[in-house]
Scaffold this active site. Structure first.
Site, short mmCIF file in Angstrom:
data_model
loop_
_atom_site.label_atom_id
_atom_site.label_comp_id
_atom_site.label_asym_id
_atom_site.label_seq_id
_atom_site.Cartn_x
_atom_site.Cartn_y
_atom_site.Cartn_z
N GLU A 96 20.92 1.50 -4.38
CA GLU A 96 20.63 2.80 -3.91
C GLU A 96 19.41 2.71 -2.87
OE1 GLU A 96 20.55 5.41 -7.19
OE2 GLU A 96 22.58 5.89 -6.76
N CYS A 144 12.77 4.33 0.69
CA CYS A 144 12.60 3.79 -0.56
C CYS A 144 13.89 2.57 -0.79
CB CYS A 144 12.48 4.58 -1.68
SG CYS A 144 12.45 3.87 -3.34
N CYS A 151 18.43 -3.92 -12.89
CA CYS A 151 16.65 -4.20 -13.26
C CYS A 151 17.01 -5.01 -14.52
CB CYS A 151 15.91 -3.22 -13.25
SG CYS A 151 14.15 -3.59 -13.18
N CYS A 155 12.33 -0.60 -18.92
CA CYS A 155 11.27 0.32 -19.18
C CYS A 155 12.08 1.23 -20.00
CB CYS A 155 10.65 0.75 -17.88
SG CYS A 155 9.79 -0.71 -17.34
N GLY A 202 15.44 -2.21 -9.32
CA GLY A 202 15.12 -3.87 -9.40
C GLY A 202 13.72 -3.95 -9.35
N GLU A 203 13.24 -4.97 -9.86
CA GLU A 203 11.74 -5.55 -9.93
C GLU A 203 11.68 -6.40 -8.85
OE1 GLU A 203 8.63 -4.89 -11.15
OE2 GLU A 203 8.27 -6.66 -9.99
N SER A 232 6.02 -2.07 -5.42
CA SER A 232 5.42 -1.67 -6.67
C SER A 232 6.08 -2.80 -7.63
CB SER A 232 5.96 -0.46 -7.22
OG SER A 232 5.67 0.02 -8.33
N SER A 255 2.79 -0.63 -12.08
CA SER A 255 3.18 0.48 -12.71
C SER A 255 2.39 0.13 -14.32
CB SER A 255 4.82 0.45 -12.93
OG SER A 255 5.42 0.73 -11.72
N LEU A 256 1.60 1.13 -14.25
CA LEU A 256 0.82 1.14 -15.40
C LEU A 256 1.52 1.63 -16.53
CD1 LEU A 256 -2.08 0.09 -16.50
CD2 LEU A 256 -2.96 2.12 -15.92
N ASN A 257 1.28 2.88 -16.62
CA ASN A 257 2.19 3.88 -17.31
C ASN A 257 1.91 3.89 -18.96
OD1 ASN A 257 3.95 4.12 -15.25
ND2 ASN A 257 5.53 2.56 -15.86
N ASN A 331 10.71 11.76 -14.53
CA ASN A 331 11.93 12.67 -14.08
C ASN A 331 13.03 12.46 -15.09
OD1 ASN A 331 11.05 13.34 -11.09
ND2 ASN A 331 10.87 11.13 -11.00
N CYS A 374 12.00 8.83 -8.76
CA CYS A 374 11.51 7.70 -9.30
C CYS A 374 12.30 7.55 -10.51
CB CYS A 374 10.16 7.70 -9.63
SG CYS A 374 8.96 7.92 -8.10
N1 SAH Z 1 10.34 -2.14 -10.88
C1 SAH Z 1 9.32 -1.83 -10.00
C2 SAH Z 1 9.55 -0.94 -8.80
C3 SAH Z 1 10.31 0.36 -9.18
S1 SAH Z 1 9.05 1.46 -8.80
C4 SAH Z 1 8.26 -1.00 -10.71
O1 SAH Z 1 8.38 -0.74 -12.02
O2 SAH Z 1 6.99 -0.74 -10.48
C5 SAH Z 1 9.56 2.83 -9.67
C6 SAH Z 1 8.45 3.75 -10.37
O3 SAH Z 1 9.03 4.98 -10.99
C7 SAH Z 1 7.79 2.97 -11.27
O4 SAH Z 1 6.30 3.29 -11.35
C8 SAH Z 1 8.45 3.45 -12.52
O5 SAH Z 1 7.14 3.13 -13.60
C9 SAH Z 1 8.63 4.94 -12.10
N2 SAH Z 1 9.75 5.34 -13.21
C10 SAH Z 1 10.61 4.81 -13.59
N3 SAH Z 1 11.15 5.87 -14.39
C11 SAH Z 1 10.94 6.86 -14.18
C12 SAH Z 1 11.17 8.27 -14.45
N4 SAH Z 1 12.11 8.52 -15.19
N5 SAH Z 1 10.11 9.32 -14.14
C13 SAH Z 1 9.27 8.91 -13.43
N6 SAH Z 1 9.10 7.75 -13.11
C14 SAH Z 1 9.64 6.56 -13.37
#
Ligand code: SAH
Length: 389
Positions: A96, A144, A151, A155, A202-203, A232, A255-257, A331, A374
């Site tokens: 996508e 994007c 992936c 996560c 993907g990463e 990212s 992506s810290l999260n 999301n 995202c």
């Molecule tokens: N794999 C890489 C590139 C993807 S970027 C990475 O993880 O950074 C996609 C971004 O969306 C990441 O920052 C991820 O943490 C965030 N993301 C993933 N699932 C999400 C969701 N359900 N809602 C909002 N953000 C999300």
């Protein structure tokens, strides 16, 4: 099938195209024409390249060479103008790619975007191109792109993770997504200011070589400036070090999260391998260029990682790093066990970060209704359900 991917011109750099042309006994300047046609004019078939003699086009076809522009299989258009493309690859897989008109591809999160910020800083307005598109503002559009089919990172809040990883994309397939979307949207960089985020499926840092080759081709041949691109990563620490040493490189987002190891390991199992200490060390050592910063993304999950204490921990972790934080309210999607936090909690989180001197923005969700936001990229074909905005 694999053969047709390898014999695509998309993905070849100038020296590879030159080598090909030389093998065919043709003069070197033909390679320039071929590169131009593929990356700048974004032709779909060799037949369209009228600057090349027919004999050369025939020898290319006979050798099994094609352009390799991926096909757009489906388009889903959101109420907010975002378009999610299902892009078909030569071996039957698909990925996508998302088109977000009018900026906020996510690398800024504040409604502006990185390239514009840098230009404002330089005192350049750069809006000449708006005249061409009255009313519209394609200069603020963002694409994007995906780097893998599926992936492997797993996560817990991301829909792409549910697919697992099928395979890496080739450099040509990564660049091809951009070419296909530019063609479909009838826009052309550098006249149209397009931002690019490697934030799709993907990463990217687990497909490092192909991602880097694609980034170089996008800069050198397609004509998108480095400062308009952001990659990212979920936190592949050794690749963050490598990336810092690249001559041509997009900006970096991480992506810290989560604000502590216990929480991050629960949400992102890769934290067992590269924990917060290693990740933050890599960020601190990252060689930022002039007027550059690292973006940290933080997905807020209701009552999981969105408390004021979490915000204070984040502020502590990031202290002294030239960075900004993009807060992303979850999301939602089928199979995801977490909830979107209340707007008030998001606002408090942001306020705490700002009070600690950290720039923090809330990323505007784009295309949630069509599963384009995202973490929602899962090649969902049914989009009948309209989710709350
Ligand atoms: N794999 C890489 C590139 C993807 S970027 C990475 O993880 O950074 C996609 C971004 O969306 C990441 O920052 C991820 O943490 C965030 N993301 C993933 N699932 C999400 C969701 N359900 N809602 C909002 N953000 C999300």
């Amino acid at each position: 099938m694999q053969l047709s991917i390898q014999s695509a011109i998309l993905g070849m750099d100038r020296s590879q195209v030159t080598e090909l042309i030389e093998q065919l006994g043709e003069p070197a300047y033909r390679s320039q024409q071929l590169v131009e046609a593929v990356y700048r004019q974004r032709v779909q078939s060799l037949d369209e390249i009228s600057t090349l003699p027919q004999s050369l086009r025939i020898s290319l076809v006979t050798k099994g060479i094609s352009i390799g522009l991926p096909q757009i299989e489906q388009r889903f258009v959101s109420q907010d103008g975002t378009v999610r493309y299902l892009v078909a690859l030569a071996d039957g897989q698909s990925v996508e790619t998302v088109w977000m008109p009018e900026g906020d591809g996510g690398e800024a999160g504040d409604g502006s975007e990185a390239g514009d910020q840098a230009e404002r800083f330089d005192g350049l307005s750069g809006d000449h191109n708006q005249k061409r598109h009255q009313g519209q503002n394609p200069g603020r559009s963002t694409i994007c792109i995906s780097s893998q089919v599926g992936c492997a990172v797993d996560c817990q809040f991301c829909l792409t993770a549910l697919l697992g990883v099928k395979r890496n994309l080739t450099a040509g397939e990564i660049v091809g997504q951009v070419c296909a979307v530019l063609k479909d949207q009838k826009v052309s960089p550098p006249e149209d200011r397009i931002n690019l985020v490697f934030m799709g499926m993907g990463e990217p840092f687990l497909n490092y070589e192909n991602f880097m080759k694609a980034a170089r081709l996008l800069v050198e041949e397609v004509g998108i400036a480095e400062r308009r691109m952001t990659v990212s990563t979920a936190g592949i620490v050794p690749r963050i070090h490598d990336f810092g040493g690249e001559k041509i490189r997009p900006k970096l987002a991480i992506s810290l999260n989560a604000s502590n190891d216990k929480l991050r390991t629960r949400l992102m199992p890769l934290n067992k391998k590269w924990n917060l200490e290693m990740l933050i060390k890599a960020a601190r050592e990252y060689p930022l260029r002039m007027r550059e910063w690292i973006t940290f993304e933080y997905v807020l999950l209701g009552d999981v990682n969105d408390s004021p204490e979490n915000a204070k921990e984040v502020a502590e972790l990031l202290r002294g790093i030239r960075c900004k934080v993009n807060l992303i309210a979850l999301n939602p999607g089928p199979g995801i066990e977490f909830a979107t936090p209340d707007a008030e909690r998001v606002a408090i989180f942001q306020t705490i970060l700002r009070a600690s001197g950290i720039s923090a923005f809330v990323r505007r969700p784009r295309g949630r209704d069509i599963y384009a936001a995202c973490g929602q990229l899962k090649r969902t074909v049914e989009t009948a359900t309209v989710l709350a905005p």
